[in-house]
Scaffold this motif. Sequence first.
Motif, PDB file in Angstrom:
ATOM      1  N   PHE A 252      37.470  49.658  33.935  1.00  0.00           N
ATOM      2  CA  PHE A 252      38.325  48.767  33.161  1.00  0.00           C
ATOM      3  C   PHE A 252      39.165  47.860  34.055  1.00  0.00           C
ATOM      4  CE2 PHE A 252      42.472  47.874  31.211  1.00  0.00           C
ATOM      5  CZ  PHE A 252      42.062  47.138  30.107  1.00  0.00           C
ATOM      6  N   TRP A 256      39.138  43.752  34.050  1.00  0.00           N
ATOM      7  CA  TRP A 256      40.228  43.149  33.303  1.00  0.00           C
ATOM      8  C   TRP A 256      41.090  42.257  34.197  1.00  0.00           C
ATOM      9  CZ3 TRP A 256      41.155  42.375  28.397  1.00  0.00           C
ATOM     10  CH2 TRP A 256      42.426  41.996  27.990  1.00  0.00           C
ATOM     11  N   TYR A 275      39.563  48.384  24.314  1.00  0.00           N
ATOM     12  CA  TYR A 275      40.882  47.754  24.417  1.00  0.00           C
ATOM     13  C   TYR A 275      41.009  46.575  23.447  1.00  0.00           C
ATOM     14  CZ  TYR A 275      44.854  45.266  26.446  1.00  0.00           C
ATOM     15  OH  TYR A 275      46.045  44.617  26.636  1.00  0.00           O
TER      16      TYR A 275
END
Length: 314
Positions: A252, A256, A275
């Motif tokens: 992640f 991100w 998310y």
Amino acid sequence: MTATLPRREETRRPPPAPAAPRRRADRARALVGAAYAAPTALVVGLFFLVPLGLVAWMSLHRWPLLGKPRLNAPDNYTGIADDELLRTAAWFTAKYTVITTVLLFAVALGLALLVQHRRPGVGFFRTAFYLPMAVGFASASLLFLGLLSDEIGPVTDLLAWLGLVDGYVSWTGGSPDSALASAVLLVLWRFAGFAMLILLTGLQAIPTDVHEAAKVDGATRWQAFRRITLPLMRPTIALVLTMITTGSLLAFDQFWILTRGGPDNSTTSVVMVVYREAFVRLDLGSAAGISVVLLVVLVLFNAVQLGVLRRRSS
């Protein structure tokens, strides 16, 4: 005349303890063991079992971030197959997991073999290889974002000065391949030293007598590595591979921060979809359903790995 041997005195064993006191002693030991295990069981229950049960319950509901939940089972699970973004993210996550697992394990094993034996300066290199683990993953992602920036980053200027690139290059958002390569490079820099340390522990646990006997028998270094080192390190290798693959499937931070899932959602991971469902679309029920499916995939994958390890070890 026959000699008579002295009679051996019979050792008298104490009579067995009564059953009731023995049961009380066993019960007391069991209570002591339960008292020692109670704090750990409490922590696991509060911070793992209760949240897991809550996520499973949320996955059966239409659960907005602001509003009253409403039962809609099994819509959150049936909708997963129709989510095109999730299918793209699952394919990308699988590809990223394979690439990262192969490269990270190869680099970590090479570093472990490089610093395996004691020699002058080996302690410095062990520390240098492990040092990136001292940097937080989010901080490391921000560091790479600055280094690879096409506006302020020094990497593009250095490569242009060396004549390797022509003009500015957008490493994190120019193309899907460059964005993926940037994330893989970050993971290699950040985690290779940690995996090296685990593999180094497994290497040093192998008795030196085994390698010396192989050398006496005329085995080459490659033969000793393939037939002695790798089989004896199988549990350590399984541990490292499990950690790498699990971390890759749950990727992640790097995507991100570095790529924001771009360009055109080409570097969107499954956790990023979770998310977005929870905090962009404000649908906690859908995010919980995807999380449960991802958890099942991880459990099955680890069970297959352990099964393969046991069959090969037996």
